[in-house]
Design a protein around this motif. Structure first.
Motif, PDB file in Angstrom:
ATOM      1  N   ALA A  76      39.793  34.086  39.935  1.00 31.02           N
ATOM      2  CA  ALA A  76      40.787  34.063  41.001  1.00 31.02           C
ATOM      3  C   ALA A  76      40.552  32.799  41.823  1.00 31.02           C
ATOM      4  CB  ALA A  76      40.672  35.296  41.884  1.00 31.02           C
ATOM      5  N   SER A  77      41.635  32.056  42.073  1.00 29.57           N
ATOM      6  CA  SER A  77      41.475  30.773  42.744  1.00 29.57           C
ATOM      7  C   SER A  77      42.624  30.535  43.711  1.00 29.57           C
ATOM      8  CB  SER A  77      41.428  29.640  41.712  1.00 29.57           C
ATOM      9  OG  SER A  77      41.275  28.387  42.331  1.00 29.57           O
ATOM     10  N   TYR A  78      42.276  30.020  44.886  1.00 30.84           N
ATOM     11  CA  TYR A  78      43.307  29.556  45.828  1.00 30.84           C
ATOM     12  C   TYR A  78      43.220  28.043  45.894  1.00 30.84           C
ATOM     13  CZ  TYR A  78      46.305  28.871  49.821  1.00 30.84           C
ATOM     14  OH  TYR A  78      47.337  28.447  50.633  1.00 30.84           O
ATOM     15  N   GLU A  79      44.342  27.370  45.661  1.00 28.46           N
ATOM     16  CA  GLU A  79      44.348  25.917  45.530  1.00 28.46           C
ATOM     17  C   GLU A  79      45.323  25.313  46.528  1.00 28.46           C
ATOM     18  OE1 GLU A  79      45.509  25.711  41.481  1.00 28.46           O
ATOM     19  OE2 GLU A  79      43.567  26.366  40.709  1.00 28.46           O
ATOM     20  N   ALA A  80      44.798  24.525  47.448  1.00 25.41           N
ATOM     21  CA  ALA A  80      45.595  23.772  48.404  1.00 25.41           C
ATOM     22  C   ALA A  80      45.604  22.304  47.984  1.00 25.41           C
ATOM     23  CB  ALA A  80      45.030  23.947  49.809  1.00 25.41           C
ATOM     24  N   GLU A  81      46.204  21.461  48.804  1.00 27.51           N
ATOM     25  CA  GLU A  81      46.364  20.054  48.404  1.00 27.51           C
ATOM     26  C   GLU A  81      45.036  19.338  48.267  1.00 27.51           C
ATOM     27  OE1 GLU A  81      48.697  15.968  49.864  1.00 27.51           O
ATOM     28  OE2 GLU A  81      48.795  17.793  51.063  1.00 27.51           O
ATOM     29  N   ARG A  82      44.123  19.576  49.195  1.00 29.96           N
ATOM     30  CA  ARG A  82      42.869  18.824  49.217  1.00 29.96           C
ATOM     31  C   ARG A  82      41.632  19.681  48.989  1.00 29.96           C
ATOM     32  NH1 ARG A  82      42.834  13.424  48.312  1.00 29.96           N
ATOM     33  NH2 ARG A  82      44.531  12.388  49.410  1.00 29.96           N
ATOM     34  N   TRP A  83      41.808  20.974  48.773  1.00 32.16           N
ATOM     35  CA  TRP A  83      40.648  21.831  48.565  1.00 32.16           C
ATOM     36  C   TRP A  83      41.061  23.047  47.749  1.00 32.16           C
ATOM     37  CZ3 TRP A  83      40.670  26.871  50.347  1.00 32.16           C
ATOM     38  CH2 TRP A  83      41.669  27.196  51.269  1.00 32.16           C
ATOM     39  N   SER A  84      40.055  23.702  47.200  1.00 28.97           N
ATOM     40  CA  SER A  84      40.287  24.948  46.476  1.00 28.97           C
ATOM     41  C   SER A  84      39.053  25.820  46.596  1.00 28.97           C
ATOM     42  CB  SER A  84      40.614  24.681  45.005  1.00 28.97           C
ATOM     43  OG  SER A  84      39.489  24.144  44.335  1.00 28.97           O
ATOM     44  N   PHE A  85      39.275  27.130  46.463  1.00 30.13           N
ATOM     45  CA  PHE A  85      38.169  28.088  46.469  1.00 30.13           C
ATOM     46  C   PHE A  85      38.344  28.996  45.263  1.00 30.13           C
ATOM     47  CE2 PHE A  85      36.179  32.147  47.777  1.00 30.13           C
ATOM     48  CZ  PHE A  85      34.883  31.677  47.915  1.00 30.13           C
ATOM     49  N   THR A  86      37.282  29.124  44.453  1.00 27.94           N
ATOM     50  CA  THR A  86      37.363  29.844  43.185  1.00 27.94           C
ATOM     51  C   THR A  86      36.262  30.883  43.089  1.00 27.94           C
ATOM     52  OG1 THR A  86      38.258  27.870  42.092  1.00 27.94           O
ATOM     53  CG2 THR A  86      37.355  29.587  40.667  1.00 27.94           C
ATOM     54  N   LEU A  87      36.635  32.075  42.631  1.00 33.51           N
ATOM     55  CA  LEU A  87      35.683  33.132  42.319  1.00 33.51           C
ATOM     56  C   LEU A  87      35.828  33.469  40.839  1.00 33.51           C
ATOM     57  CD1 LEU A  87      36.179  35.528  45.381  1.00 33.51           C
ATOM     58  CD2 LEU A  87      34.271  33.952  44.998  1.00 33.51           C
ATOM     59  N   GLY A  88      34.694  33.588  40.142  1.00 33.50           N
ATOM     60  CA  GLY A  88      34.747  33.875  38.724  1.00 33.50           C
ATOM     61  C   GLY A  88      33.769  34.966  38.319  1.00 33.50           C
ATOM     62  N   TYR A  89      34.195  35.787  37.367  1.00 30.38           N
ATOM     63  CA  TYR A  89      33.332  36.791  36.742  1.00 30.38           C
ATOM     64  C   TYR A  89      33.420  36.608  35.233  1.00 30.38           C
ATOM     65  CZ  TYR A  89      31.944  40.996  34.366  1.00 30.38           C
ATOM     66  OH  TYR A  89      31.342  41.850  33.494  1.00 30.38           O
ATOM     67  N   GLU A  90      32.257  36.698  34.555  1.00 32.00           N
ATOM     68  CA  GLU A  90      32.259  36.692  33.092  1.00 32.00           C
ATOM     69  C   GLU A  90      31.114  37.570  32.610  1.00 32.00           C
ATOM     70  OE1 GLU A  90      32.643  33.515  29.370  1.00 32.00           O
ATOM     71  OE2 GLU A  90      32.550  32.782  31.427  1.00 32.00           O
ATOM     72  N   ASP A  91      31.331  38.235  31.484  1.00 26.34           N
ATOM     73  CA  ASP A  91      30.304  39.075  30.879  1.00 26.34           C
ATOM     74  C   ASP A  91      29.141  38.192  30.422  1.00 26.34           C
ATOM     75  OD1 ASP A  91      28.915  41.126  29.634  1.00 26.34           O
ATOM     76  OD2 ASP A  91      30.051  40.921  27.771  1.00 26.34           O
ATOM     77  N   ALA A  92      27.960  38.384  31.017  1.00 26.75           N
ATOM     78  CA  ALA A  92      26.858  37.445  30.812  1.00 26.75           C
ATOM     79  C   ALA A  92      26.331  37.445  29.391  1.00 26.75           C
ATOM     80  CB  ALA A  92      25.721  37.749  31.788  1.00 26.75           C
ATOM     81  N   ASP A  93      26.314  38.613  28.717  1.00 21.38           N
ATOM     82  CA  ASP A  93      25.717  38.636  27.382  1.00 21.38           C
ATOM     83  C   ASP A  93      26.733  38.406  26.263  1.00 21.38           C
ATOM     84  OD1 ASP A  93      27.081  41.019  27.134  1.00 21.38           O
ATOM     85  OD2 ASP A  93      25.301  42.262  26.909  1.00 21.38           O
ATOM     86  N   SER A  94      28.002  38.216  26.628  1.00 24.32           N
ATOM     87  CA  SER A  94      29.052  37.851  25.654  1.00 24.32           C
ATOM     88  C   SER A  94      29.148  38.842  24.501  1.00 24.32           C
ATOM     89  CB  SER A  94      28.794  36.440  25.094  1.00 24.32           C
ATOM     90  OG  SER A  94      28.673  35.504  26.132  1.00 24.32           O
ATOM     91  N   GLY A  95      28.826  40.107  24.760  1.00 27.52           N
ATOM     92  CA  GLY A  95      28.752  41.068  23.665  1.00 27.52           C
ATOM     93  C   GLY A  95      29.992  41.916  23.463  1.00 27.52           C
ATOM     94  N   TRP A  96      30.921  41.916  24.438  1.00 26.21           N
ATOM     95  CA  TRP A  96      32.134  42.727  24.366  1.00 26.21           C
ATOM     96  C   TRP A  96      31.836  44.223  24.326  1.00 26.21           C
ATOM     97  CZ3 TRP A  96      36.888  40.867  25.396  1.00 26.21           C
ATOM     98  CH2 TRP A  96      37.014  39.479  25.442  1.00 26.21           C
ATOM     99  N   GLU A  97      30.663  44.603  24.776  1.00 23.81           N
ATOM    100  CA  GLU A  97      30.316  45.999  24.994  1.00 23.81           C
ATOM    101  C   GLU A  97      29.673  46.099  26.373  1.00 23.81           C
ATOM    102  OE1 GLU A  97      27.776  47.297  21.899  1.00 23.81           O
ATOM    103  OE2 GLU A  97      29.280  47.127  20.318  1.00 23.81           O
ATOM    104  N   ASP A  98      29.948  47.181  27.089  1.00 22.62           N
ATOM    105  CA  ASP A  98      29.395  47.341  28.438  1.00 22.62           C
ATOM    106  C   ASP A  98      29.670  46.079  29.259  1.00 22.62           C
ATOM    107  OD1 ASP A  98      28.293  49.850  27.658  1.00 22.62           O
ATOM    108  OD2 ASP A  98      26.619  48.774  26.728  1.00 22.62           O
ATOM    109  N   LEU A  99      30.939  45.775  29.425  1.00 23.60           N
ATOM    110  CA  LEU A  99      31.361  44.481  29.954  1.00 23.60           C
ATOM    111  C   LEU A  99      30.865  44.197  31.371  1.00 23.60           C
ATOM    112  CD1 LEU A  99      35.062  44.281  28.687  1.00 23.60           C
ATOM    113  CD2 LEU A  99      33.009  43.260  27.680  1.00 23.60           C
ATOM    114  N   PHE A 100      30.529  45.234  32.129  1.00 24.15           N
ATOM    115  CA  PHE A 100      30.171  45.010  33.520  1.00 24.15           C
ATOM    116  C   PHE A 100      28.695  45.302  33.806  1.00 24.15           C
ATOM    117  CE2 PHE A 100      34.677  46.062  33.247  1.00 24.15           C
ATOM    118  CZ  PHE A 100      35.234  44.940  33.853  1.00 24.15           C
TER     119      PHE A 100
END
Length: 293
Positions: free
Chosen positions: A65-89
């Motif tokens: 999720a990202s908010y982008e203005a002309e001169r700045w932006s703020f981004t939050l990201g989540y990703e499954d750390a073990d990349s296993g596609w099981e127990d995603l959280f």
């Protein structure tokens, strides 16, 4: 398929709010850099492609999720750390970034600041010390975290500078490994993150200075500062004095990489690339070189 995601944005205030989810690569959203971020056309070594102090998740389920203005932006990201596609959280990789763009003396620049958290469990140095001092079996119990910056700045037409810094919080060895009987095996333990501070930087020069405007020359330098406990382990100091194995001197790890991207025609570019590493893994050594095309 490395990425497959859905994205939508909404106009909000003076900027826009953007949401992306699916199979993602979170490094396309944070830690970007104009001169050192694309292993296909710039530096090839992962040391320069992204911040080496961060335990990045890799091509797995995630949300940005990202908010982008002309001169700045703020981004939050989540990703499954073990990349296993099981127990995603169960083991989240979380990152938050503030990015600011500049126009310094008529030249563009970007300044990114971020913090991160990696939920997979790691081995702490305190637990490893207890193992050698008291034979207490250590376990992977602690998450990793840290912060970093990624700067890029054009200083003149055709000349750009980049810089990254990363700090790893906590006092973590890496990942403990165990033998078939379930006993801790120090010789097989992963010491991948034996450093606390990582510095990388360099310069990008356009070929316009020698009559080839589509070409690019890049030079990158990197330095990893080791954790004191990591040095003590390999040099058999303190509680590790009785450790089995050969004593090994440690030293600061350095990297250099030079590439030249030669644009043959509209559809073809060739990039000769040279790398040299001193003291790989922070162990005192003359190092090794790599040449690639």
């Amino acid at each position: 398929m490395s990425e497959a995601w859905y994205e939508r944005d909404w106009v909000l205030g003076g900027g826009k709010f953007r949401l992306r989810f699916g199979k993602i690569d979170v490094t396309t959203e944070v830690d970007q850099n104009e001169y050192a971020n694309d292993e296909n056309g710039q530096f090839m070594s992962p040391v320069f492609v992204n911040n080496p102090a961060v335990e990045w998740a890799s091509y797995s389920f995630g949300v940005v999720a990202s908010y982008e203005a002309e001169r700045w932006s703020f981004t939050l990201g989540y990703e499954d750390a073990d990349s296993g596609w099981e127990d995603l959280f169960d083991y989240p990789f979380l990152v938050g970034q503030l990015a600011v763009s500049s126009n310094f003396l008529g030249h563009s620049g970007n300044y990114r600041f971020y913090v991160w958290y990696q939920g997979e469990k790691h081995l702490k140095w305190d637990d490893l010390e207890d193992y050698f001092a008291q034979k207490i079996e250590p376990e992977n119990e602690d998450p990793a975290w840290g912060f970093g910056v990624s700067f890029d700045q054009e200083v003149a037409e055709g000349i750009g500078l980049f810089f990254r810094y990363g700090y790893r919080g906590e006092d973590l060895v890496g990942y403990a490994n165990y033998d078939e009987s379930g006993a801790f095996d120090p010789e097989a333990t992963d010491f991948s993150y034996g450093f606390e501070h990582a510095f990388t930087g360099g310069v990008s020069l356009s070929g316009r200075f020698w009559g080839r405007a589509e070409d690019e020359l890049g030079i990158g330098l990197a330095m990893f500062l080791l954790a004191d406990d990591y040095e003590d382990y390999w040099e058999k100091e303190g509680v590790y004095a009785g450790r089995e194995g050969v004593r090994i001197d440690t030293d600061t790890e350095y990297h250099i990489e030079v590439f030249y991207r030669y644009q043959v025609n509209e559809h073809l570019a060739l990039t000769p690339d040279f790398q040299y590493t001193w003291n790989p893994a922070g162990l005192d050594d003359h190092g090794f070189w790599v040449f690639s095309l």
